[in-house]
Write a protein that holds these residues in place. Sequence first.
Motif, PDB file in Angstrom:
ATOM      1  N   TRP A 102      16.598  37.826 -10.705  1.00 25.73           N
ATOM      2  CA  TRP A 102      15.210  38.198 -10.960  1.00 25.73           C
ATOM      3  C   TRP A 102      14.846  39.497 -10.258  1.00 25.73           C
ATOM      4  O   TRP A 102      15.416  39.844  -9.219  1.00 25.73           O
ATOM      5  CB  TRP A 102      14.269  37.087 -10.494  1.00 25.73           C
ATOM      6  CG  TRP A 102      14.413  35.803 -11.263  1.00 25.73           C
ATOM      7  CD1 TRP A 102      14.932  35.640 -12.513  1.00 25.73           C
ATOM      8  CD2 TRP A 102      14.041  34.500 -10.813  1.00 25.73           C
ATOM      9  NE1 TRP A 102      14.916  34.317 -12.874  1.00 25.73           N
ATOM     10  CE2 TRP A 102      14.368  33.587 -11.851  1.00 25.73           C
ATOM     11  CE3 TRP A 102      13.474  34.006  -9.643  1.00 25.73           C
ATOM     12  CZ2 TRP A 102      14.133  32.221 -11.746  1.00 25.73           C
ATOM     13  CZ3 TRP A 102      13.235  32.645  -9.532  1.00 25.73           C
ATOM     14  CH2 TRP A 102      13.562  31.764 -10.577  1.00 25.73           C
ATOM     15  N   GLY A 105       8.099  41.714 -10.664  1.00 24.93           N
ATOM     16  CA  GLY A 105       7.347  41.685 -11.911  1.00 24.93           C
ATOM     17  C   GLY A 105       7.752  40.559 -12.841  1.00 24.93           C
ATOM     18  O   GLY A 105       7.029  40.249 -13.801  1.00 24.93           O
ATOM     19  N   ASP A 106       8.913  39.944 -12.592  1.00 23.50           N
ATOM     20  CA  ASP A 106       9.341  38.797 -13.404  1.00 23.50           C
ATOM     21  C   ASP A 106       8.429  37.596 -13.138  1.00 23.50           C
ATOM     22  O   ASP A 106       7.730  37.535 -12.115  1.00 23.50           O
ATOM     23  CB  ASP A 106      10.785  38.426 -13.091  1.00 23.50           C
ATOM     24  CG  ASP A 106      11.788  39.450 -13.601  1.00 23.50           C
ATOM     25  OD1 ASP A 106      11.395  40.299 -14.422  1.00 23.50           O
ATOM     26  OD2 ASP A 106      12.953  39.398 -13.167  1.00 23.50           O
ATOM     27  N   GLU A 107       8.480  36.618 -14.052  1.00 22.73           N
ATOM     28  CA  GLU A 107       7.673  35.407 -13.903  1.00 22.73           C
ATOM     29  C   GLU A 107       8.492  34.165 -14.241  1.00 22.73           C
ATOM     30  O   GLU A 107       9.424  34.218 -15.050  1.00 22.73           O
ATOM     31  CB  GLU A 107       6.447  35.459 -14.825  1.00 22.73           C
ATOM     32  CG  GLU A 107       5.444  36.532 -14.438  1.00 22.73           C
ATOM     33  CD  GLU A 107       4.240  36.565 -15.354  1.00 22.73           C
ATOM     34  OE1 GLU A 107       3.236  37.201 -14.986  1.00 22.73           O
ATOM     35  OE2 GLU A 107       4.303  35.955 -16.464  1.00 22.73           O
ATOM     36  N   VAL A 131       8.550  36.821  -7.220  1.00 19.10           N
ATOM     37  CA  VAL A 131       8.160  36.919  -8.635  1.00 19.10           C
ATOM     38  C   VAL A 131       6.978  36.002  -8.910  1.00 19.10           C
ATOM     39  O   VAL A 131       6.638  35.127  -8.103  1.00 19.10           O
ATOM     40  CB  VAL A 131       9.346  36.569  -9.559  1.00 19.10           C
ATOM     41  CG1 VAL A 131      10.544  37.453  -9.251  1.00 19.10           C
ATOM     42  CG2 VAL A 131       9.741  35.096  -9.439  1.00 19.10           C
ATOM     43  N   THR A 155       5.056  35.380 -21.319  1.00 20.71           N
ATOM     44  CA  THR A 155       4.829  36.811 -21.496  1.00 20.71           C
ATOM     45  C   THR A 155       6.192  37.499 -21.589  1.00 20.71           C
ATOM     46  O   THR A 155       7.240  36.868 -21.472  1.00 20.71           O
ATOM     47  CB  THR A 155       4.047  37.398 -20.302  1.00 20.71           C
ATOM     48  OG1 THR A 155       4.914  37.473 -19.156  1.00 20.71           O
ATOM     49  CG2 THR A 155       2.830  36.550 -19.946  1.00 20.71           C
ATOM     50  N   THR A 156       6.165  38.791 -21.775  1.00 22.83           N
ATOM     51  CA  THR A 156       7.424  39.550 -21.808  1.00 22.83           C
ATOM     52  C   THR A 156       8.108  39.556 -20.455  1.00 22.83           C
ATOM     53  O   THR A 156       9.279  39.934 -20.358  1.00 22.83           O
ATOM     54  CB  THR A 156       7.155  40.989 -22.245  1.00 22.83           C
ATOM     55  OG1 THR A 156       6.202  41.584 -21.340  1.00 22.83           O
ATOM     56  CG2 THR A 156       6.608  41.036 -23.673  1.00 22.83           C
ATOM     57  N   ARG A 157       7.405  39.103 -19.409  1.00 23.90           N
ATOM     58  CA  ARG A 157       7.992  39.074 -18.060  1.00 23.90           C
ATOM     59  C   ARG A 157       8.606  37.726 -17.712  1.00 23.90           C
ATOM     60  O   ARG A 157       9.216  37.575 -16.653  1.00 23.90           O
ATOM     61  CB  ARG A 157       6.926  39.434 -17.022  1.00 23.90           C
ATOM     62  CG  ARG A 157       6.339  40.827 -17.197  1.00 23.90           C
ATOM     63  CD  ARG A 157       5.360  41.181 -16.082  1.00 23.90           C
ATOM     64  NE  ARG A 157       4.218  40.288 -16.061  1.00 23.90           N
ATOM     65  CZ  ARG A 157       3.131  40.419 -16.824  1.00 23.90           C
ATOM     66  NH1 ARG A 157       3.066  41.410 -17.698  1.00 23.90           N
ATOM     67  NH2 ARG A 157       2.117  39.587 -16.746  1.00 23.90           N
ATOM     68  N   ARG A 159      11.056  34.850 -17.216  1.00 18.11           N
ATOM     69  CA  ARG A 159      12.511  34.817 -17.083  1.00 18.11           C
ATOM     70  C   ARG A 159      13.075  33.408 -17.148  1.00 18.11           C
ATOM     71  O   ARG A 159      14.237  33.215 -17.456  1.00 18.11           O
ATOM     72  CB  ARG A 159      12.932  35.490 -15.766  1.00 18.11           C
ATOM     73  CG  ARG A 159      12.657  36.964 -15.723  1.00 18.11           C
ATOM     74  CD  ARG A 159      13.480  37.708 -16.769  1.00 18.11           C
ATOM     75  NE  ARG A 159      13.048  39.089 -16.943  1.00 18.11           N
ATOM     76  CZ  ARG A 159      12.244  39.510 -17.905  1.00 18.11           C
ATOM     77  NH1 ARG A 159      11.781  38.657 -18.821  1.00 18.11           N
ATOM     78  NH2 ARG A 159      11.904  40.771 -17.989  1.00 18.11           N
TER      79      ARG A 159
END
Length: 402
Positions: A102, A105-107, A131, A155-157, A159
């Motif tokens: 990770w 900004g990742d989630e 994250v 979201t696009t974040r 993981r």
Amino acid sequence: MAYDVARFRAEFPSLASGVAHFDGPGGTQTPRVVGEAIASTLTGPLSNRGVALPGERNATAAVAAFRSAFADLTGVDARGIVYGRSATQLTYDISRAIAATWREGDEVVVSRLDHDANVRPWVQAAESAGVGLRWLDVDPDTAEITEESIASAFTTRTRLVAVAGASNLLGTIPDVRRIADAAHEADALVHVDGVHHAAHEFVDVGALGADLFVCSPYKFLGPHCGVLAADPALLERLHPAKLAPSTDEVPERFELGTLPYEIMAGATAAVEVLAGLDPGDATDRRARLRSSFAAIGEHESRLLRRLEDGLAGLGEDVVVHSRAAHRTPTLLLTFPGRSSAAASGFLAERLVHAPAGFFYAHELMRRLALADDAALRVGLAPYSDEEDVDRLLGGLREFVAA
């Protein structure tokens, strides 16, 4: 051979105690053949793995048989079957390996429906990696994961999402495939806690959309251990901490130290027991498991209807919190004005085992916000029968009338 619960019960020495067991979600009783498999493997001869001597060959065979059995149980390649001490241990280990990938900004998405073993490892990994964290929420009135939280979680974040295949507290079976599809659209991994799911449902990891799936054989007639099932290609991309001389091969890079060959043999025997319950015309083990789990489902559903009809007759003296449209034969009960712990004790005096508590479903306990500090969990198992159910209902009638 049709499903015969009386014949099946005769395979369990523990059932001769006279106790009616409704504690299966915490661990089932164990058939004689599983104990015999453990004993015969342990008394060997048994050595570390190899090919030269009988003890070495026995150890090697035990590991291969274990991987083959759980490949058949889960529908995953045998090279993706990882042994662990428990599902909790495996989830902690894999979470640390995944968290190393990770970035800021990742989630991560976790669920309030889950046992804490599929929550805290990911929450702590997210905190350590710095994250973000999002939650799939639960509606206490429906016992379901809310549509709103599913719509807003990814979201696009994103993981990784961690979600239960079935709730160990309420029995709720969420729409894992829908959640997995949303996660995969965000290019995220899906980790499914299948501990309660695998005890009642035929497991198809691919159909669920799970990238990683954990289960615990002691929830379905086996010894105390855990199993992780995943695509070997995914495991190849992860690099857990390990000893320098230990192999880097998959799946063994995730298995620390000498394996307990006897426990693996017992777990293999449990899968064989399940496959033999009602195999129909099937010949290969996975097909036999599919047929047998269909029979288990019919048996447990019939008993659940008997149980729910009896509970309905108690009126307002009992509240059933398991309300999801799709669920396992597991009910969570409270008794207005009475203690669930007292109900459990009252039943125990009558040799009916239905424990009270929240069973590590920490977030769900908080979300339910029940007035009682515990709740009574009633879980059916493949060896439950009508007499068990009637004894439970009789005990509850006495309790609410007292």
